[in-house]
Design a protein around this motif. Structure first.
Motif, PDB file in Angstrom:
ATOM      1  N   UNK A  61      76.187  28.662  70.588  1.00 15.15           N
ATOM      2  CA  UNK A  61      77.522  28.854  71.144  1.00 15.15           C
ATOM      3  C   UNK A  61      77.492  29.154  72.638  1.00 15.15           C
ATOM      4  N   UNK A  62      76.279  29.165  73.196  1.00 19.36           N
ATOM      5  CA  UNK A  62      76.068  29.324  74.639  1.00 19.36           C
ATOM      6  C   UNK A  62      76.759  30.562  75.192  1.00 19.36           C
ATOM      7  N   UNK A 233      80.619  40.631  62.958  1.00 18.98           N
ATOM      8  CA  UNK A 233      79.879  41.621  62.172  1.00 18.98           C
ATOM      9  C   UNK A 233      79.249  42.697  63.047  1.00 18.98           C
ATOM     10  N   UNK A 234      79.346  42.537  64.355  1.00 19.01           N
ATOM     11  CA  UNK A 234      78.837  43.538  65.303  1.00 19.01           C
ATOM     12  C   UNK A 234      79.987  44.234  66.047  1.00 19.01           C
ATOM     13  N   UNK A 235      81.208  44.138  65.525  1.00 16.55           N
ATOM     14  CA  UNK A 235      82.386  44.491  66.328  1.00 16.55           C
ATOM     15  C   UNK A 235      82.965  45.866  66.053  1.00 16.55           C
ATOM     16  N   UNK A 321      70.620  34.273  57.513  1.00 17.72           N
ATOM     17  CA  UNK A 321      70.517  33.395  56.343  1.00 17.72           C
ATOM     18  C   UNK A 321      70.595  31.939  56.770  1.00 17.72           C
ATOM     19  N   UNK A 322      69.555  31.451  57.396  1.00 19.26           N
ATOM     20  CA  UNK A 322      69.538  30.108  57.986  1.00 19.26           C
ATOM     21  C   UNK A 322      68.326  29.329  57.460  1.00 19.26           C
ATOM     22  N   UNK A 453      77.197  31.631  62.756  1.00 20.31           N
ATOM     23  CA  UNK A 453      77.348  31.577  61.294  1.00 20.31           C
ATOM     24  C   UNK A 453      78.024  30.275  60.888  1.00 20.31           C
ATOM     25  N   UNK A 454      77.427  29.133  61.237  1.00 19.66           N
ATOM     26  CA  UNK A 454      78.086  27.855  60.933  1.00 19.66           C
ATOM     27  C   UNK A 454      78.273  27.605  59.448  1.00 19.66           C
ATOM     28  N   UNK A 455      77.456  28.246  58.616  1.00 23.29           N
ATOM     29  CA  UNK A 455      77.518  27.977  57.184  1.00 23.29           C
ATOM     30  C   UNK A 455      78.799  28.422  56.511  1.00 23.29           C
ATOM     31  N   UNK A 456      79.565  29.299  57.158  1.00 20.79           N
ATOM     32  CA  UNK A 456      80.781  29.777  56.506  1.00 20.79           C
ATOM     33  C   UNK A 456      81.964  28.838  56.727  1.00 20.79           C
ATOM     34  N   UNK A 457      81.794  27.826  57.576  1.00 20.53           N
ATOM     35  CA  UNK A 457      82.939  27.013  57.978  1.00 20.53           C
ATOM     36  C   UNK A 457      83.263  25.878  57.003  1.00 20.53           C
ATOM     37  N   UNK A 458      82.235  25.286  56.398  1.00 18.85           N
ATOM     38  CA  UNK A 458      82.461  24.078  55.608  1.00 18.85           C
ATOM     39  C   UNK A 458      83.393  24.340  54.426  1.00 18.85           C
ATOM     40  N   UNK A 459      83.194  25.455  53.756  1.00 17.47           N
ATOM     41  CA  UNK A 459      84.064  25.787  52.632  1.00 17.47           C
ATOM     42  C   UNK A 459      85.520  25.933  53.051  1.00 17.47           C
TER      43      UNK A 459
END
Length: 496
Positions: A61-62, A233-235, A321-322, A453-459
């Motif tokens: 995400x740069x 998650x760090x906020x 979790x990657x 956390x790209x894995x949460x987007x597809x669903x």
């Protein structure tokens, strides 16, 4: 066969008065030395320096991952692309402090958020409620996360509309669950006789998307910003942690930040061999290599920390979790499955598997030296609590032989012991920052980006056409590019 703890200094370390004892990890001095060499070969020291320096370590995400700036109470300049962010962070602190003194007559606060906008503040509110003598300032704090209306109904049945305040927390202010729940609460306020002026005064937002919050109808002075360089998650250290200050006072929130800042300074400055987050990360990596572990348990022997494993699940598994590393290559190791609950309840649940199951599952035992109540029974109860914590660790490590196979304890189950001197806002902050920094260390060791956390987007993408199909009430939905045959059949069943 028992684990053989060495008598090396690596067994026990202290930082910020938090003790980490790794004696039951079964790692001898030569192995520790090799692990620290591996950490340096992974350029962990450089990674830690880059993390605090505001480098763009979130490579996908740069952008930086600078949640540490949110608890930088000393206001040491923190530069992002040459600009110090601390003045804007300090301005939010001032607004939080001012709000704490402004709210009077508030009976209920409904905090609406999900994931990182929920777990941290919910954990803190639950944990600090157990601190003897702490004041809740006369308010009930409610957390609304789930889109299931059961949670909504339970909260609204208890809250008093005319004296309720609502905090809507969403980094993007587009999170479906949060916006739908927020609209439902606004409708409840209207139905309860609140005027539009009352509702506007009652609504607050914490977001990185100020225009969207304004468009929702939240007054500009009631919007608290946070920034894209803060992961959800760090906020909790940002205005996302507003409930902590409102419930227990701004001083308690400052102490929470101070504990985290102290742990950050340790993580940033301590040599790897004395660095608690690094040592914990290396111990877990060692167990992955030696035993091929795929899960670990966090067991706090403090009922106040029963929410801690849930918070930790998101921190570890969403961060690490990657299946590919920062270079897009397949990884050898990534986050194990995280589970846990408060001891000694856990002993009467899944400890059978931990002791005699076929899988070796490392454990982080977390204990507090002082009792968490001022009841007359507290000292005796706490002594039993601590004795159970120590006994379980010993039994898991050493095992027990017997002629009856059912009575055999294999042992060699590794564990850490984390010991807090007491549980208050300061040490809760230190504990959470310890695990945040451990997650970052593991990311560096595995070469994983811990901050996307790209894995949460597809669903979420797939849910939209499915919801549209359910809303149609048709029972002849056919499979398509976004709805497969199994899901189409399930939709048709639900619509029949």
């Amino acid at each position: 066969m028992p684990l053989q703890p060495s008598s090396t200094p690596q067994n026990s370390h202290t930082a910020v008065n938090v003790v980490l004892d790794t004696a039951y990890q079964g790692i001898d001095a030569p192995t520790w030395a090799k692990l620290f060499v591996e950490a340096r070969q992974s350029k962990l020291e450089e990674y830690i320096a880059d993390l605090f320096a505001g480098k763009h370590i979130n490579v996908s995400e740069n952008r930086p991952a600078l949640h540490s700036a949110l608890r930088n109470l000393h206001q040491t300049p923190v530069l992002i692309d040459g600009k110090d962010v601390m003045p804007t962070v300090a301005a939010v602190w001032s607004r939080i402090e001012a709000l704490c003194s402004q709210w009077t007559g508030v009976t209920d606060v409904i905090h609406i958020g999900i994931g990182g906008s929920d777990f941290g503040p919910r954990l803190a509110i639950e944990a600090l409620a157990h601190v003897p003598g702490i004041s809740s300032r006369g308010m009930r704090m409610h957390f609304l996360a789930n889109i299931d209306t059961a949670e909504l109904a339970r909260i609204l049945a208890r809250a008093e509309a005319k004296s309720t305040r609502v905090i809507i927390v969403s980094k993007s202010f587009t999170t479906l669950e949060t916006t739908m729940n927020a609209k439902a609460v606004v409708n409840w306020l209207k139905d309860s006789g609140c005027s539009q002026s009352d509702i506007t005064s009652a609504l607050y937002a914490v977001t990185a998307n100020v225009p969207a919050a304004s468009a929702f109808g939240i007054a500009e002075e009631n919007i608290f910003p946070f920034w894209d360089w803060v992961g959800g998650r760090y906020s909790v250290w940002s205005a996302v942690g507003l409930p902590i200050a409102l419930q227990y006072g701004f001083k308690a929130f400052q102490e929470f930040l101070a504990g985290a800042e102290a742990m950050d300074l340790h993580f940033k400055n301590a040599p790897l061999e004395e660095n608690l987050p690094v040592i914990m990360a290396l111990a877990l990596l060692h167990q992955q290599k030696i035993h091929g572990i795929t899960s670990y348990a966090a067991i706090p022997y403090a009922d106040a920390l029963d929410w801690f494993p849930k918070w930790l699940q998101q921190l570890d598994m969403e961060s690490n979790g990657k299946s590919v590393d920062r270079d897009g290559k397949p990884v050898q190791y990534s986050s194990p499955v995280v589970f846990g609950s408060a001891g000694s309840n856990a002993q009467h649940s899944y400890f059978q598997m931990l002791h005699q199951g076929t899988e070796i599952i490392p454990i982080d035992f977390i204990a507090v030296r002082e009792p968490m109540s001022d009841r007359p029974e507290a000292v005796a109860h706490h002594r039993i609590l601590l004795s159970n914590c120590l006994a379980q660790a010993q039994a898991l490590a050493n095992g027990k032989g017997a002629s009856n196979p059912n009575d055999v304890y294999p042992g060699q189950r590794p564990s850490n012991l984390l010991l807090l001197p007491k549980l208050n806002a300061f040490y809760l902050g230190a504990l959470l920052a310890l695990y945040e920094n451990r997650a970052a260390s593991l990311g560096a060791l595995w070469n994983i980006n811990s901050f996307d956390q790209p894995g949460v987007e597809y669903g979420k993408v797939l849910a939209k056409p499915i919801e549209k199909a359910l809303a149609s009430h048709a029972n002849n939905i056919a499979a398509s590019e976004l709805i497969d045959a199994v899901t189409a059949a399930r939709i048709n069943y639900l619509n029949s």
